[in-house]
Write an enzyme that holds these catalytic residues in place. Structure first.
Site, mmCIF file in Angstrom:
data_model
loop_
_atom_site.group_PDB
_atom_site.id
_atom_site.type_symbol
_atom_site.label_atom_id
_atom_site.label_comp_id
_atom_site.label_asym_id
_atom_site.label_seq_id
_atom_site.Cartn_x
_atom_site.Cartn_y
_atom_site.Cartn_z
ATOM 1 N N HIS A 1 -14.343 22.576 22.362
ATOM 2 C CA HIS A 1 -14.402 22.668 23.824
ATOM 3 C C HIS A 1 -15.013 21.395 24.430
ATOM 4 C CE1 HIS A 1 -15.005 25.141 27.620
ATOM 5 N NE2 HIS A 1 -15.828 24.137 27.833
ATOM 6 N N GLU A 2 -16.132 20.939 23.861
ATOM 7 C CA GLU A 2 -16.810 19.750 24.407
ATOM 8 C C GLU A 2 -16.022 18.474 24.105
ATOM 9 O OE1 GLU A 2 -18.915 20.451 26.531
ATOM 10 O OE2 GLU A 2 -19.290 22.500 25.872
ATOM 11 N N GLY B 1 -23.172 24.549 26.141
ATOM 12 C CA GLY B 1 -22.671 23.207 25.891
ATOM 13 C C GLY B 1 -22.366 22.479 27.184
ATOM 14 N N GLN C 1 -18.609 16.239 32.565
ATOM 15 C CA GLN C 1 -18.844 17.322 33.533
ATOM 16 C C GLN C 1 -19.853 16.909 34.603
ATOM 17 O OE1 GLN C 1 -19.368 20.370 30.205
ATOM 18 N NE2 GLN C 1 -18.590 21.657 31.864
ATOM 19 N N HIS D 1 -13.459 18.067 26.669
ATOM 20 C CA HIS D 1 -13.996 17.524 27.929
ATOM 21 C C HIS D 1 -14.013 15.997 27.907
ATOM 22 C CE1 HIS D 1 -15.154 20.839 30.443
ATOM 23 N NE2 HIS D 1 -15.931 21.405 29.536
ATOM 24 N N CYS E 1 -16.316 28.198 30.924
ATOM 25 C CA CYS E 1 -16.757 26.812 31.094
ATOM 26 C C CYS E 1 -17.609 26.705 32.352
ATOM 27 C CB CYS E 1 -15.525 25.915 31.220
ATOM 28 S SG CYS E 1 -15.916 24.176 31.464
ATOM 29 N N LEU E 2 -18.674 25.907 32.280
ATOM 30 C CA LEU E 2 -19.541 25.712 33.447
ATOM 31 C C LEU E 2 -18.789 25.037 34.594
ATOM 32 C CD1 LEU E 2 -22.851 24.560 31.686
ATOM 33 C CD2 LEU E 2 -22.321 26.826 32.613
HETATM 34 ZN ZN LIG Z 1 -16.644 23.309 29.509
#
Ligand SMILES: [Zn+2]
Length: 169
Positions: A134-135, A45, A50, A138, A92-93
């Site tokens: 989660h997204e 995701g 981000q 963000h 998380c990225l």
């Molecule tokens: Zn994330």
């Protein structure tokens, strides 16, 4: 085009995104870049915030590109239903190398627009419900680390600060 992913602590990652109003070529390019960047990472995701873009868009693909039908592109999403709870490890990225258990809804229904501005509603359970939450976080400038409490959160934040000081973040 693969774009750089912001990391925890970078200002733009912690800002709230605004609704998308134009479904034009730049938006299509941005969404393509988001998908490409997510697959390249690789991740399941990615939210526009981000990439430092303050627009309410996220992409999710639990198959990481193996199954085209699993790709979800959500523009201006809102929750229409959420219930139950699940407690699982999450990463998380924007915080590579860090994982922690986070409480999330077991089931979540998200309503929004697809990349062409058409309404869509998608229901997710387990990992997909977790990814939705989660997204969505963000898009409000919230990273999973912000959801942690006490020692666990302090430990991760301290380690990130240390990495930053040594130029490794
Ligand atoms: Zn994330």
């Amino acid at each position: 085009m693969i774009r750089p992913i912001l990391r925890y602590g970078e200002r733009q990652l912690h800002e709230t995104a605004a609704d998308v109003t134009a479904f034009d070529d730049p938006l299509q390019r941005l969404i393509d870049d988001m998908i490409e960047t997510m697959y390249a990472a690789p991740g399941i995701g990615l939210a526009a915030t981000q990439l430092g873009v303050r627009q309410r868009i996220f992409v999710i693909d639990l198959s990481v590109g193996r199954n085209i039908n699993d790709l979800i592109v959500m523009v201006n999403p809102t929750f229409v239903d959420r219930d139950g709870t699940q407690i699982e490890e999450e990463g998380c990225l924007s915080a590579p190398g860090f994982n922690a258990t986070v409480v999330r809804p077991k089931r979540a229904v998200v309503k929004g627009l697809n990349r062409h501005g058409e309404e869509q509603t998608v229901e997710g359970t387990d990992l997909l419900a977790r990814a939705f939450q989660h997204e969505m976080d963000h898009l409000d400038g919230v990273v999973f680390i912000d959801r942690l409490r006490g020692i666990k959160r302090d430990m991760i934040v301290r380690k990130i600060q240390k990495l930053k000081k040594s130029g490794k973040w």
